[in-house]
Write a protein that holds these residues in place. Structure first.
Motif, PDB file in Angstrom:
ATOM      1  N   ALA A  17       0.849  -1.207   0.000  1.00  0.00           N
ATOM      2  CA  ALA A  17       0.000   0.000   0.000  1.00  0.00           C
ATOM      3  C   ALA A  17       0.878   1.249   0.000  1.00  0.00           C
ATOM      4  CB  ALA A  17      -0.915   0.010   1.218  1.00  0.00           C
ATOM      5  N   ALA A  18       0.570   2.150  -0.895  1.00  0.00           N
ATOM      6  CA  ALA A  18       1.353   3.386  -1.009  1.00  0.00           C
ATOM      7  C   ALA A  18       0.484   4.432  -1.677  1.00  0.00           C
ATOM      8  CB  ALA A  18       2.609   3.146  -1.841  1.00  0.00           C
ATOM      9  N   CYS A  19       0.973   5.662  -1.634  1.00  0.00           N
ATOM     10  CA  CYS A  19       0.243   6.752  -2.252  1.00  0.00           C
ATOM     11  C   CYS A  19       0.379   6.656  -3.777  1.00  0.00           C
ATOM     12  CB  CYS A  19       0.878   8.043  -1.771  1.00  0.00           C
ATOM     13  SG  CYS A  19      -0.169   9.439  -2.025  1.00  0.00           S
ATOM     14  N   ASP A  20      -0.671   7.026  -4.522  1.00  0.00           N
ATOM     15  CA  ASP A  20      -0.491   7.087  -5.970  1.00  0.00           C
ATOM     16  C   ASP A  20      -0.540   8.533  -6.481  1.00  0.00           C
ATOM     17  OD1 ASP A  20      -3.173   7.567  -5.895  1.00  0.00           O
ATOM     18  OD2 ASP A  20      -3.770   5.830  -7.089  1.00  0.00           O
ATOM     19  N   VAL A  21      -0.390   9.454  -5.532  1.00  0.00           N
ATOM     20  CA  VAL A  21      -0.216  10.885  -5.845  1.00  0.00           C
ATOM     21  C   VAL A  21       1.132  11.244  -5.209  1.00  0.00           C
ATOM     22  CG1 VAL A  21      -1.103  13.203  -5.281  1.00  0.00           C
ATOM     23  CG2 VAL A  21      -2.711  11.362  -5.810  1.00  0.00           C
TER      24      VAL A  21
ATOM     25  N   GLY B 156     -10.248  -8.880  -7.925  1.00  0.00           N
ATOM     26  CA  GLY B 156     -10.179  -7.449  -8.213  1.00  0.00           C
ATOM     27  C   GLY B 156      -8.821  -7.055  -8.757  1.00  0.00           C
ATOM     28  N   THR B 157      -8.832  -6.058  -9.640  1.00  0.00           N
ATOM     29  CA  THR B 157      -7.574  -5.561 -10.224  1.00  0.00           C
ATOM     30  C   THR B 157      -7.597  -4.027 -10.281  1.00  0.00           C
ATOM     31  OG1 THR B 157      -8.546  -5.932 -12.403  1.00  0.00           O
ATOM     32  CG2 THR B 157      -7.029  -7.610 -11.619  1.00  0.00           C
ATOM     33  N   GLY B 158      -8.085  -3.417  -9.181  1.00  0.00           N
ATOM     34  CA  GLY B 158      -8.118  -1.958  -9.104  1.00  0.00           C
ATOM     35  C   GLY B 158      -6.856  -1.420  -8.438  1.00  0.00           C
ATOM     36  N   ALA B 159      -6.959  -0.178  -7.928  1.00  0.00           N
ATOM     37  CA  ALA B 159      -5.801   0.521  -7.354  1.00  0.00           C
ATOM     38  C   ALA B 159      -5.164  -0.260  -6.202  1.00  0.00           C
ATOM     39  CB  ALA B 159      -6.235   1.902  -6.871  1.00  0.00           C
ATOM     40  N   SER B 160      -5.994  -0.856  -5.343  1.00  0.00           N
ATOM     41  CA  SER B 160      -5.439  -1.597  -4.193  1.00  0.00           C
ATOM     42  C   SER B 160      -4.785  -2.885  -4.679  1.00  0.00           C
ATOM     43  CB  SER B 160      -6.550  -1.938  -3.187  1.00  0.00           C
ATOM     44  OG  SER B 160      -7.226  -0.773  -2.802  1.00  0.00           O
ATOM     45  N   ALA B 161      -5.478  -3.613  -5.583  1.00  0.00           N
ATOM     46  CA  ALA B 161      -4.974  -4.911  -6.048  1.00  0.00           C
ATOM     47  C   ALA B 161      -3.612  -4.773  -6.715  1.00  0.00           C
ATOM     48  CB  ALA B 161      -5.975  -5.533  -7.015  1.00  0.00           C
TER      49      ALA B 161
ATOM     50  N   GLN C  20      -9.787 -11.256 -12.533  1.00  0.00           N
ATOM     51  CA  GLN C  20      -9.981  -9.911 -13.106  1.00  0.00           C
ATOM     52  C   GLN C  20     -11.350  -9.827 -13.788  1.00  0.00           C
ATOM     53  OE1 GLN C  20      -6.897  -7.887 -15.779  1.00  0.00           O
ATOM     54  NE2 GLN C  20      -8.413  -8.550 -17.279  1.00  0.00           N
ATOM     55  N   ARG C  21     -12.093  -8.783 -13.437  1.00  0.00           N
ATOM     56  CA  ARG C  21     -13.371  -8.557 -14.129  1.00  0.00           C
ATOM     57  C   ARG C  21     -13.163  -7.599 -15.283  1.00  0.00           C
ATOM     58  NH1 ARG C  21     -18.538  -7.121 -10.480  1.00  0.00           N
ATOM     59  NH2 ARG C  21     -17.513  -5.100 -10.375  1.00  0.00           N
ATOM     60  N   SER C  22     -12.396  -6.555 -15.046  1.00  0.00           N
ATOM     61  CA  SER C  22     -12.011  -5.685 -16.168  1.00  0.00           C
ATOM     62  C   SER C  22     -10.585  -5.192 -15.946  1.00  0.00           C
ATOM     63  CB  SER C  22     -12.990  -4.510 -16.342  1.00  0.00           C
ATOM     64  OG  SER C  22     -13.266  -3.930 -15.110  1.00  0.00           O
ATOM     65  N   ALA C  23      -9.846  -5.102 -17.038  1.00  0.00           N
ATOM     66  CA  ALA C  23      -8.424  -4.732 -16.928  1.00  0.00           C
ATOM     67  C   ALA C  23      -8.288  -3.221 -16.724  1.00  0.00           C
ATOM     68  CB  ALA C  23      -7.684  -5.158 -18.189  1.00  0.00           C
TER      69      ALA C  23
ATOM     70  N   ASN D 199     -17.820   2.182 -12.515  1.00  0.00           N
ATOM     71  CA  ASN D 199     -16.768   2.613 -11.586  1.00  0.00           C
ATOM     72  C   ASN D 199     -17.422   3.005 -10.270  1.00  0.00           C
ATOM     73  OD1 ASN D 199     -17.837   5.255 -11.881  1.00  0.00           O
ATOM     74  ND2 ASN D 199     -16.657   5.551 -13.744  1.00  0.00           N
ATOM     75  N   TRP D 200     -16.603   3.376  -9.285  1.00  0.00           N
ATOM     76  CA  TRP D 200     -17.198   3.659  -7.975  1.00  0.00           C
ATOM     77  C   TRP D 200     -17.749   5.087  -7.851  1.00  0.00           C
ATOM     78  CZ3 TRP D 200     -14.982   7.525  -5.062  1.00  0.00           C
ATOM     79  CH2 TRP D 200     -13.623   7.778  -5.178  1.00  0.00           C
ATOM     80  N   TYR D 201     -17.617   5.877  -8.933  1.00  0.00           N
ATOM     81  CA  TYR D 201     -18.067   7.276  -8.867  1.00  0.00           C
ATOM     82  C   TYR D 201     -19.561   7.435  -9.208  1.00  0.00           C
ATOM     83  CZ  TYR D 201     -13.046   7.546 -10.032  1.00  0.00           C
ATOM     84  OH  TYR D 201     -11.697   7.371 -10.081  1.00  0.00           O
TER      85      TYR D 201
HETATM   86  P1  NAP Z   1     -11.740  -0.310  -7.026  1.00  0.00           P
HETATM   87  O1  NAP Z   1     -10.920   0.626  -7.792  1.00  0.00           O
HETATM   88  O2  NAP Z   1     -13.203  -0.078  -6.922  1.00  0.00           O
HETATM   89  O3  NAP Z   1     -11.431  -1.747  -7.608  1.00  0.00           O
HETATM   90  C1  NAP Z   1     -12.188  -2.866  -7.219  1.00  0.00           C
HETATM   91  C2  NAP Z   1     -11.791  -4.027  -8.079  1.00  0.00           C
HETATM   92  O4  NAP Z   1     -12.562  -5.148  -7.687  1.00  0.00           O
HETATM   93  C3  NAP Z   1     -12.092  -3.792  -9.566  1.00  0.00           C
HETATM   94  O5  NAP Z   1     -11.131  -4.443 -10.329  1.00  0.00           O
HETATM   95  C4  NAP Z   1     -13.467  -4.437  -9.717  1.00  0.00           C
HETATM   96  O6  NAP Z   1     -13.752  -4.844 -11.026  1.00  0.00           O
HETATM   97  C5  NAP Z   1     -13.304  -5.626  -8.803  1.00  0.00           C
HETATM   98  N1  NAP Z   1     -14.575  -6.136  -8.304  1.00  0.00           N
HETATM   99  C6  NAP Z   1     -15.477  -5.465  -7.558  1.00  0.00           C
HETATM  100  N2  NAP Z   1     -16.523  -6.276  -7.277  1.00  0.00           N
HETATM  101  C7  NAP Z   1     -16.260  -7.466  -7.875  1.00  0.00           C
HETATM  102  C8  NAP Z   1     -16.967  -8.688  -7.975  1.00  0.00           C
HETATM  103  N3  NAP Z   1     -18.163  -8.835  -7.395  1.00  0.00           N
HETATM  104  N4  NAP Z   1     -16.408  -9.690  -8.694  1.00  0.00           N
HETATM  105  C9  NAP Z   1     -15.204  -9.526  -9.291  1.00  0.00           C
HETATM  106  N5  NAP Z   1     -14.483  -8.383  -9.229  1.00  0.00           N
HETATM  107  C10 NAP Z   1     -15.018  -7.372  -8.534  1.00  0.00           C
HETATM  108  O7  NAP Z   1     -11.227  -0.433  -5.496  1.00  0.00           O
HETATM  109  P2  NAP Z   1      -9.777  -0.160  -4.917  1.00  0.00           P
HETATM  110  O8  NAP Z   1      -8.760  -0.816  -5.753  1.00  0.00           O
HETATM  111  O9  NAP Z   1      -9.805  -0.472  -3.471  1.00  0.00           O
HETATM  112  O10 NAP Z   1      -9.593   1.407  -5.122  1.00  0.00           O
HETATM  113  C11 NAP Z   1     -10.636   2.307  -4.802  1.00  0.00           C
HETATM  114  C12 NAP Z   1     -10.107   3.705  -4.766  1.00  0.00           C
HETATM  115  O11 NAP Z   1      -9.285   3.829  -3.623  1.00  0.00           O
HETATM  116  C13 NAP Z   1      -9.232   4.107  -5.921  1.00  0.00           C
HETATM  117  O12 NAP Z   1      -9.939   4.515  -7.044  1.00  0.00           O
HETATM  118  C14 NAP Z   1      -8.431   5.233  -5.322  1.00  0.00           C
HETATM  119  O13 NAP Z   1      -9.165   6.421  -5.349  1.00  0.00           O
HETATM  120  C15 NAP Z   1      -8.286   4.758  -3.882  1.00  0.00           C
HETATM  121  N6  NAP Z   1      -6.985   4.110  -3.670  1.00  0.00           N
HETATM  122  C16 NAP Z   1      -5.911   4.913  -3.648  1.00  0.00           C
HETATM  123  C17 NAP Z   1      -4.679   4.368  -3.469  1.00  0.00           C
HETATM  124  C18 NAP Z   1      -3.504   5.266  -3.422  1.00  0.00           C
HETATM  125  O14 NAP Z   1      -2.470   4.879  -3.813  1.00  0.00           O
HETATM  126  N7  NAP Z   1      -3.589   6.484  -2.959  1.00  0.00           N
HETATM  127  C19 NAP Z   1      -4.506   3.008  -3.339  1.00  0.00           C
HETATM  128  C20 NAP Z   1      -5.626   2.202  -3.358  1.00  0.00           C
HETATM  129  C21 NAP Z   1      -6.873   2.770  -3.529  1.00  0.00           C
HETATM  130  P3  NAP Z   1     -14.420  -3.803 -12.077  1.00  0.00           P
HETATM  131  O15 NAP Z   1     -13.335  -2.821 -12.379  1.00  0.00           O
HETATM  132  O16 NAP Z   1     -14.798  -4.614 -13.222  1.00  0.00           O
HETATM  133  O17 NAP Z   1     -15.578  -3.182 -11.364  1.00  0.00           O
END
Ligand code: NAP
Length: 484
Positions: free
Chosen positions: A56-60, A181-186, A204-207, A451-453
């Protein structure tokens, strides 16, 4: 605590993350002494306390990720790791002298406005009731972990960890681990887990779009120079901010300028991923910018390790010993990591706020969550949100937005003291603001994927559609005509 407005209003702050800590400092500096921060966790830091997953780290850039009134020349890297950001916030608590004003383990269940006494009654989970003249909510957006509704998840025999509730006693060494999941945390956790896991299965659901991070450690002489010459530090802050603001222009004004970034991510994928099939699977289908653009130099290499598998087919169910895919295969697993993000809709679902005329906030927000500049809601006097609706950014650091909000709240309290009237935004000002947000966000890049927005009705209740400078300008001065 005195209830006298001309004396010291009792101010309740919810959450001891960036919002609560910074706001408390600014309030104290303006002579507001009667402040209590209620934090539901047992430690301060908000998301930086909760998200202790490996990597876990900052992405800004860290330089943008701190308060202007508490610069930190000592960041070890361009993008600071989670533990360092949490330590920074702990240090802020100490420097600002607010440690004894934080009450931990206090989860707010309900807050109700008492019109006769013109105060808020706060009810906590442990049964305590606290009265406050001003309620400031800095509870964050990304605080409730989203647990996917996959059949059989509760039957999994091994540990199930959400990235936002990481257990430090979890040992990944030698384990077969599934990451959903393959978002910012993953993409931050995967390279770290892959180093010690026997096998890592990524679902991965979406890249995502992933750009190079350009991260590096700061040599000690750079840190010393920054500390010794604060103007240099401020200059680097300004230059970075301008650079990031220009990038933001692509998101909210000139979408065509995203095209070069798109080409760059494709080029980076081409160079980073040798296997064409894997590259295809890791190629995003969503337009760039629609989800958060991720930065990492370690994600693609990790995905090519011999002990890492990528699965893009749908999951059928979780079973006690692993994950069953739609094609019938069972992938045996010892532990499951949910990197599935946060519950962001409805906005602020952690507790119920009941305003004037017994109006619940959930009712006021039945169409969609909206607050005047993310700060105030009609019918909820002397209550303020920090990092409220439509104040999230895809392109710059949130602390700058928070500082604009701190400044506004201070003005509102001074206005309150002068006028003797509770601070409540007018319905018509709110309607004008909401209409403007919806108009400006209607064709935003964020509307073009899941997306989450954006909520299920298609409302973007999270993002600010302009620059951080526009937001600063618009919140710089309280216009009494916008308030009752
Ligand atoms: P996220 O961006 O919402 O990613 C969630 C991931 O889980 C996505 O790949 C999503 O797929 C997948 N997912 C969700 N529900 C699922 C399901 N039922 N089955 C299969 N896959 C599923 O969450 P996050 O990675 O925790 O990040 C959230 C926000 O936190 C970021 O946008 C950012 O603002 C913040 N964050 C910041 C940092 C930092 O460095 N400062 C680090 C981590 C997080 P889909 O994409 O297909 O929905």
């Amino acid at each position: 605590m005195s209830p006298d407005w001309r004396g010291k209003p009792r101010i309740a702050l919810i959450g001891a993350g960036f919002s609560g800590i910074g706001m408390a400092r600014q309030l104290l500096r303006q002579g507001f002494e009667d402040i209590t921060i209620f934090e539901r966790a047992e430690a301060a830091g908000g998301v930086w306390q909760a998200n202790g997953y490996p990597g876990a780290a900052c992405d800004v850039p860290s330089r943008l990720y701190c308060f202007s009134f508490a610069p930190n020349p000592d960041w070890s890297r361009r993008y600071a790791p989670q533990a360092e950001i949490q330590a920074y916030l702990q240090d802020c608590i100490r420097r600002f002298g607010i440690g004894d004003r934080i009450r931990y383990g206090k989860r707010l269940r309900q807050a109700e406005y008492d019109e006769d006494r013109r105060q808020w009654q706060l009810h906590f989970d442990d049964g305590e009731r606290v009265d406050a003249d001003v309620l400031i909510i800095g509870a964050g957006i990304l605080s409730e972990p989203k647990v996917p509704t996959i059949p059989g998840l509760a039957d999994f025999a091994g540990p199930v960890l959400h990235t936002a509730r990481w257990r430090q006693d979890f040992d990944p060494i030698g384990k077969r681990i599934g990451v959903i999941g393959t978002g910012a945390s993953a993409i931050q956790a995967i390279p770290e887990l892959a180093k010690s896991a026997a096998r890592l299965e990524v679902f991965q659901r979406s890249a995502p779009h992933v750009l190079s991070k350009f991260d590096w450690a700061y040599p000690s002489w750079v840190r010393r120079l920054r500390g010794a010459l604060p103007f240099l530090d401020r200059l680097s802050y300004r230059l970075l901010q301008i650079g990031y603001e220009l990038r933001g222009y692509a998101f909210h004004a000139q979408r065509w300028t995203l095209k070069p970034y798109d080409a760059l991510t494709a080029l980076q994928r081409w160079f980073a991923i040798r296997d064409a099939t894997l590259r295809r699977k890791l190629t995003p289908r969503d337009p760039l910018g629609c989800k958060r653009v991720l930065i990492s130099d370690r994600y693609y290499p990790a995905m090519q390790r011999g002990n890492v598998g990528l699965h893009t087919e749908a999951i059928a169910a979780v079973e006690s010993t692993g994950i069953r895919m739609q094609d019938g295969r069972l992938l045996p697993l010892d532990a499951l990591v949910l990197a599935t993000g946060f519950v962001t809709s409805p906005f602020f679902s952690q507790c119920e706020l009941i305003g004037r005329d017994a109006m619940p906030l959930s009712q006021a927000w039945r169409a969609r969550a909206s607050a005047w500049h993310g700060l105030c809601v009609p019918g909820f006097p002397d209550a303020f949100f920090l990092y409220g609706p439509n104040t999230n950014l895809g392109h710059n650091g949130i602390p700058y937005m928070l500082e604009s909000q701190f400044g506004f709240v201070l003005q509102a309290l001074q206005h309150r003291a002068r006028s003797g009237r509770a601070v409540e935004v007018r319905e018509d000002a709110m309607r004008r603001f909401d209409a403007e947000m919806q108009r400006r966000l209607a064709d935003g890049v964020w509307q073009h994927c899941r997306n989450w927005y954006v909520d299920e009705q298609g409302n973007d209740t999270h993002n600010w559609p302009g620059s951080t400078w526009e937001y600063r300008r618009r919140t710089r001065r309280l216009d009494a005509r916008d308030f009752l």
